[in-house]
Design a protein around this motif. Structure first.
Motif, PDB file in Angstrom:
ATOM      1  N   THR A  97     -59.286 103.746 -15.299  1.00  0.00           N
ATOM      2  CA  THR A  97     -59.516 102.241 -16.130  1.00  0.00           C
ATOM      3  C   THR A  97     -60.854 101.868 -16.688  1.00  0.00           C
ATOM      4  N   ALA A  98     -61.645 102.342 -15.632  1.00  0.00           N
ATOM      5  CA  ALA A  98     -62.997 102.021 -15.971  1.00  0.00           C
ATOM      6  C   ALA A  98     -63.794 102.729 -17.246  1.00  0.00           C
ATOM      7  N   SER A  99     -64.947 102.259 -17.580  1.00  0.00           N
ATOM      8  CA  SER A  99     -65.633 102.595 -18.701  1.00  0.00           C
ATOM      9  C   SER A  99     -65.815 103.932 -18.945  1.00  0.00           C
ATOM     10  N   VAL A 100     -65.364 104.808 -20.171  1.00  0.00           N
ATOM     11  CA  VAL A 100     -65.627 106.122 -20.138  1.00  0.00           C
ATOM     12  C   VAL A 100     -66.744 106.293 -21.426  1.00  0.00           C
ATOM     13  N   SER A 101     -67.786 106.979 -20.898  1.00  0.00           N
ATOM     14  CA  SER A 101     -68.848 107.077 -21.879  1.00  0.00           C
ATOM     15  C   SER A 101     -68.567 108.331 -22.633  1.00  0.00           C
ATOM     16  N   VAL A 102     -69.178 108.112 -23.737  1.00  0.00           N
ATOM     17  CA  VAL A 102     -68.710 109.180 -24.918  1.00  0.00           C
ATOM     18  C   VAL A 102     -70.243 109.765 -25.434  1.00  0.00           C
ATOM     19  N   PHE A 103     -70.333 111.164 -25.453  1.00  0.00           N
ATOM     20  CA  PHE A 103     -71.209 111.798 -26.341  1.00  0.00           C
ATOM     21  C   PHE A 103     -71.080 112.698 -27.058  1.00  0.00           C
ATOM     22  N   THR A 104     -71.871 112.943 -28.055  1.00  0.00           N
ATOM     23  CA  THR A 104     -71.481 113.873 -29.315  1.00  0.00           C
ATOM     24  C   THR A 104     -71.751 115.311 -28.567  1.00  0.00           C
ATOM     25  N   SER A 105     -71.550 116.432 -29.333  1.00  0.00           N
ATOM     26  CA  SER A 105     -71.524 117.698 -28.793  1.00  0.00           C
ATOM     27  C   SER A 105     -73.058 118.110 -28.689  1.00  0.00           C
ATOM     28  N   ASP A 106     -74.022 117.108 -29.320  1.00  0.00           N
ATOM     29  CA  ASP A 106     -75.545 117.683 -29.267  1.00  0.00           C
ATOM     30  C   ASP A 106     -76.290 116.759 -28.125  1.00  0.00           C
ATOM     31  N   GLY A 107     -75.404 115.832 -27.270  1.00  0.00           N
ATOM     32  CA  GLY A 107     -75.742 115.195 -26.284  1.00  0.00           C
ATOM     33  C   GLY A 107     -76.191 113.718 -26.708  1.00  0.00           C
ATOM     34  N   ALA A 108     -76.117 113.399 -27.644  1.00  0.00           N
ATOM     35  CA  ALA A 108     -76.249 112.044 -28.363  1.00  0.00           C
ATOM     36  C   ALA A 108     -75.400 110.840 -27.703  1.00  0.00           C
ATOM     37  N   PRO A 109     -75.655 109.844 -27.502  1.00  0.00           N
ATOM     38  CA  PRO A 109     -74.756 108.902 -26.883  1.00  0.00           C
ATOM     39  C   PRO A 109     -73.929 108.269 -28.131  1.00  0.00           C
ATOM     40  N   ALA A 110     -72.704 108.140 -27.854  1.00  0.00           N
ATOM     41  CA  ALA A 110     -71.666 107.734 -28.995  1.00  0.00           C
ATOM     42  C   ALA A 110     -70.778 106.430 -28.405  1.00  0.00           C
ATOM     43  N   GLY A 111     -71.379 105.488 -27.768  1.00  0.00           N
ATOM     44  CA  GLY A 111     -70.484 104.555 -27.224  1.00  0.00           C
ATOM     45  C   GLY A 111     -69.646 104.755 -25.933  1.00  0.00           C
ATOM     46  N   ASN A 112     -68.719 103.845 -25.877  1.00  0.00           N
ATOM     47  CA  ASN A 112     -67.660 103.975 -24.939  1.00  0.00           C
ATOM     48  C   ASN A 112     -66.308 103.926 -25.471  1.00  0.00           C
ATOM     49  N   ALA A 113     -65.474 104.822 -24.836  1.00  0.00           N
ATOM     50  CA  ALA A 113     -63.943 104.733 -25.061  1.00  0.00           C
ATOM     51  C   ALA A 113     -63.311 103.821 -24.717  1.00  0.00           C
ATOM     52  N   THR A 114     -62.502 103.236 -25.525  1.00  0.00           N
ATOM     53  CA  THR A 114     -61.531 101.999 -24.977  1.00  0.00           C
ATOM     54  C   THR A 114     -59.998 102.616 -24.511  1.00  0.00           C
ATOM     55  N   ALA A 115     -59.634 101.968 -23.486  1.00  0.00           N
ATOM     56  CA  ALA A 115     -58.658 102.335 -22.964  1.00  0.00           C
ATOM     57  C   ALA A 115     -57.245 101.725 -23.965  1.00  0.00           C
ATOM     58  N   GLN A 116     -56.337 102.854 -24.368  1.00  0.00           N
ATOM     59  CA  GLN A 116     -55.586 102.216 -25.284  1.00  0.00           C
ATOM     60  C   GLN A 116     -54.186 102.323 -24.542  1.00  0.00           C
ATOM     61  N   HIS A 117     -53.840 103.293 -23.987  1.00  0.00           N
ATOM     62  CA  HIS A 117     -52.532 103.344 -23.281  1.00  0.00           C
ATOM     63  C   HIS A 117     -53.154 104.087 -21.965  1.00  0.00           C
ATOM     64  N   ILE A 118     -52.621 103.439 -20.863  1.00  0.00           N
ATOM     65  CA  ILE A 118     -52.985 104.136 -19.283  1.00  0.00           C
ATOM     66  C   ILE A 118     -51.751 104.397 -18.642  1.00  0.00           C
ATOM     67  N   SER A 119     -51.551 105.652 -18.472  1.00  0.00           N
ATOM     68  CA  SER A 119     -50.571 105.902 -17.589  1.00  0.00           C
ATOM     69  C   SER A 119     -50.833 106.853 -16.118  1.00  0.00           C
ATOM     70  N   ARG A 120     -52.195 106.852 -15.964  1.00  0.00           N
ATOM     71  CA  ARG A 120     -52.479 107.353 -14.793  1.00  0.00           C
ATOM     72  C   ARG A 120     -53.946 106.618 -14.531  1.00  0.00           C
ATOM     73  N   HIS A 121     -54.011 106.093 -13.387  1.00  0.00           N
ATOM     74  CA  HIS A 121     -55.118 105.190 -12.763  1.00  0.00           C
ATOM     75  C   HIS A 121     -56.169 106.241 -12.193  1.00  0.00           C
ATOM     76  N   VAL A 122     -55.733 107.193 -11.579  1.00  0.00           N
ATOM     77  CA  VAL A 122     -56.593 107.859 -10.905  1.00  0.00           C
ATOM     78  C   VAL A 122     -56.262 109.469 -11.149  1.00  0.00           C
ATOM     79  N   HIS A 123     -57.491 110.342 -11.059  1.00  0.00           N
ATOM     80  CA  HIS A 123     -57.471 111.664 -11.157  1.00  0.00           C
ATOM     81  C   HIS A 123     -56.509 112.131 -10.131  1.00  0.00           C
ATOM     82  N   PRO A 124     -55.647 113.084 -10.408  1.00  0.00           N
ATOM     83  CA  PRO A 124     -54.796 113.568  -9.231  1.00  0.00           C
ATOM     84  C   PRO A 124     -55.670 114.051  -7.970  1.00  0.00           C
ATOM     85  N   LYS A 125     -56.653 114.947  -8.413  1.00  0.00           N
ATOM     86  CA  LYS A 125     -57.718 115.322  -7.169  1.00  0.00           C
ATOM     87  C   LYS A 125     -58.286 114.227  -6.362  1.00  0.00           C
ATOM     88  N   ALA A 126     -58.641 113.213  -7.072  1.00  0.00           N
ATOM     89  CA  ALA A 126     -59.122 112.042  -6.309  1.00  0.00           C
ATOM     90  C   ALA A 126     -58.101 110.999  -5.698  1.00  0.00           C
TER      91      ALA A 126
END
Length: 389
Positions: free
Chosen positions: A303-332
C-alpha cells in the motif's frame, strides 16, 4: 579433570578438543592443553575426527574488500528446518552478517544483509555461490544500487570459499554441538549433539528461532570474534579493527540502503493507464499508456508508494493505489512467519551457551559502556567513522 574432559567429548562427539577446553576454562577456570586432551581422547579410543581442509589461499588485502556469503543448513525447530545466512569479511574473518531463518530465500537473505551494510559499511565485492537466494534479482538490484560487485563462484569449484566453510565447521563443533532442540512432548536432537530422540542431552535446550538467534549472536560476539585465528595470528575482531587504522568504511545513508532493498518488476501499462502488481491495481500517468515501465516497491507494504520509471530509466512519478487486495508480497508474508513464540526450556548440566549469553548480556548492558570491552563491532565502527569525519 581429564575425566570431565572425556565426559564432555563423549556426550557431544562433534566437540573438538579446543571446544572441550573452552568449556572447561569457562566452567572451572583452567583446563589441560589441547594436545593433552587429544592424547587422552586417543588413549580412551574416543574418536577425534579430522578437520576439513580449507580450499584456496587468496586473502583480501583490507577489510570490506570482499565479503563471502553462504548458507548453512541447521537443525529443525518445531518441525521446520532452519538455515543460517552468513557473510564473512575475507580479510579479517569477522562475521559481518549472520541470521537464522526458516527458509533459504532472498527475503531472509536480505534480512541478514541489510543491517550488516548499515553497521559495517559497504563492501567492494560480495562473493557468493549459485544458490537460488544468491542469483535472485533482488540481490542483484541491491548490489547494483550500492555499487557492490556481485561475484558468483563457478559451479562445483568452491575456490575462495574455504574460510567461510571453516567458519561453518566452527559453528557445528562449537555452537550446534552445544544445543538440544526441545519440542514437547518429545525431544529432538540437533545435528552434532549425538544421542537418540527422547534421551537427555548435554548443552543448551532451546525451543524457538528467536532463542537460536539470540544464543548464536552471543556466541559469535563473545567467543568466535575473540578467538585467535590460526591463519592470521589475530582474532577476527582485532584484525578488523587494525585494518581501519588509516582508513574508514564506505557508508551509505539509511534511506539509500532501504531504497536498495526495494524490489523491482517490469509491467506494461494498460490503455486505461493502470498497472497490475500482486493482484493490486495502480494508476500511473496517462501518457505512459501502452509503454513498459519499471515499478519499484516495498514487498512488505504494497500500500506504500510505488515508484515508476520508464524503460530508459527516467523517473515517471508514483503509482497510485486504485484497488488493493493484497497488502504484503507472499514471499514477505512467509518471512514474517519466522517470528515464533516458542517457550524457553531449561537444560541440566553444564550449559556453555547460556553462560556465554549471560556474559554477552552483562557486557552490553553494563554501565558505562567501554568501547575497549564491548564485544560488538557496531559502536566501535561508528565511533571510528565519527572521528574520521
Amino acid at each position: 579433570m581429564l575425566s570431565l574432559a572425556a565426559t564432555l567429548k563423549i556426550e557431544a562427539p562433534h566437540r573438538t578438543a579446543a571446544q572441550v577446553r573452552r568449556i572447561m576454562v569457562t566452567t572451572l577456570g583452567d583446563a589441560p592443553s589441547e594436545s593433552t586432551l587429544l592424547r587422552h581422547f586417543r588413549t580412551l579410543d574416543i574418536p577425534t575426527g579430522t578437520p576439513a581442509a580449507a580450499t584456496g589461499r587468496f586473502e583480501a588485502a583490507y577489510p570490506n574488500e570482499i565479503w563471502v556469503g553462504d548458507a548453512l543448513h541447521g537443525p529443525k525447530i518445531g518441525g521446520k528446518k532452519t538455515y543460517l545466512f552468513a557473510f564473512m569479511d575475507d580479510h579479517s574473518r569477522l562475521i559481518t552478517a549472520a541470521r537464522w531463518a526458516y527458509a533459504e530465500d532472498a527475503v531472509r537473505l536480505a534480512a541478514a544483509l541489510r543491517p550488516a551494510l548499515q553497521t559495517h559499511g559497504i563492501p567492494s565485492s560480495c562473493y557468493v555461490d549459485n544458490g537460488a537466494a544468491y542469483v535472485d534479482s533482488a540481490l542483484k538490484r541491491t548490489c547494483a544500487k550500492l555499487g557492490i560487485r556481485l561475484i558468483h563462484s563457478r559451479p562445483y569449484r568452491p575456490q575462495g570459499r574455504g574460510k567461510i566453510e571453516r567458519f561453518f565447521g566452527s559453528v557445528r563443533s562449537q555452537f550446534l554441538s552445544e544445543i538440544t532442540i526441545l519440542t514437547a512432548p518429545v525431544q529432538l536432537v540437533a545435528p552434532g549433539t549425538g544421542g537418540e530422540a527422547g534421551e537427555d542431552q548435554a548443552g543448551t535446550a532451546i525451543g524457538s528461532l528467536a532463542e537460536l538467534n539470540a544464543l548464536f549472536s552471543s556466541w559469535l560476539h563473545i567467543s568466535y570474534h575473540h578467538t585467535v585465528h590460526t591463519s592470521t595470528g589475530q582474532s577476527p575482531l582485532a584484525r578488523w579493527e587494525a585494518g581501519w587504522s588509516n582508513r574508514s568504511p564506505e557508508r551509505r545513508s539509511a534511506e539509500a540502503i532501504n531504497e536498495a532493498f526495494r524490489w523491482s518488476v517490469t509491467r506494461r501499462v494498460s490503455k486505461t493507464a493502470t498497472v497490475s502488481l500482486q493482484s493490486n491495481t495502480y494508476q500511473v500517468d496517462p501518457q505512459l499508456a501502452g509503454a513498459h515501465v519499471e515499478l519499484i516497491y516495498d514487498p512488505f507494504d504494497l500500500t506504500a508508494s510505488v515508484s515508476v520509471f520508464t524503460s530508459d530509466g527516467a523517473p515517471a512519478g508514483n503509482a497510485t493505489a486504485q484497488h488493493i487486495s493484497r497488502h504484503v508480497h507472499p514471499k514477505a508474508a512467509a518471512a514474517r512467519a519466522d517470528t515464533d513464540n516458542g517457550a524457553k526450556n531449561v537444560a541440566s548440566g553444564i550449559d556453555y551457551l547460556r553462560m556465554v549469553e549471560e556474559h554477552h548480556t552483562t557486557q552490553i548492558t553494563g554501565a558505562p559502556i567501554s568501547f575497549d570491552k564491548a564485544t560488538t563491532t557496531d559502536e566501535a565502527t561508528d565511533a571510528r567513522g565519527a572521528e574520521a569525519a
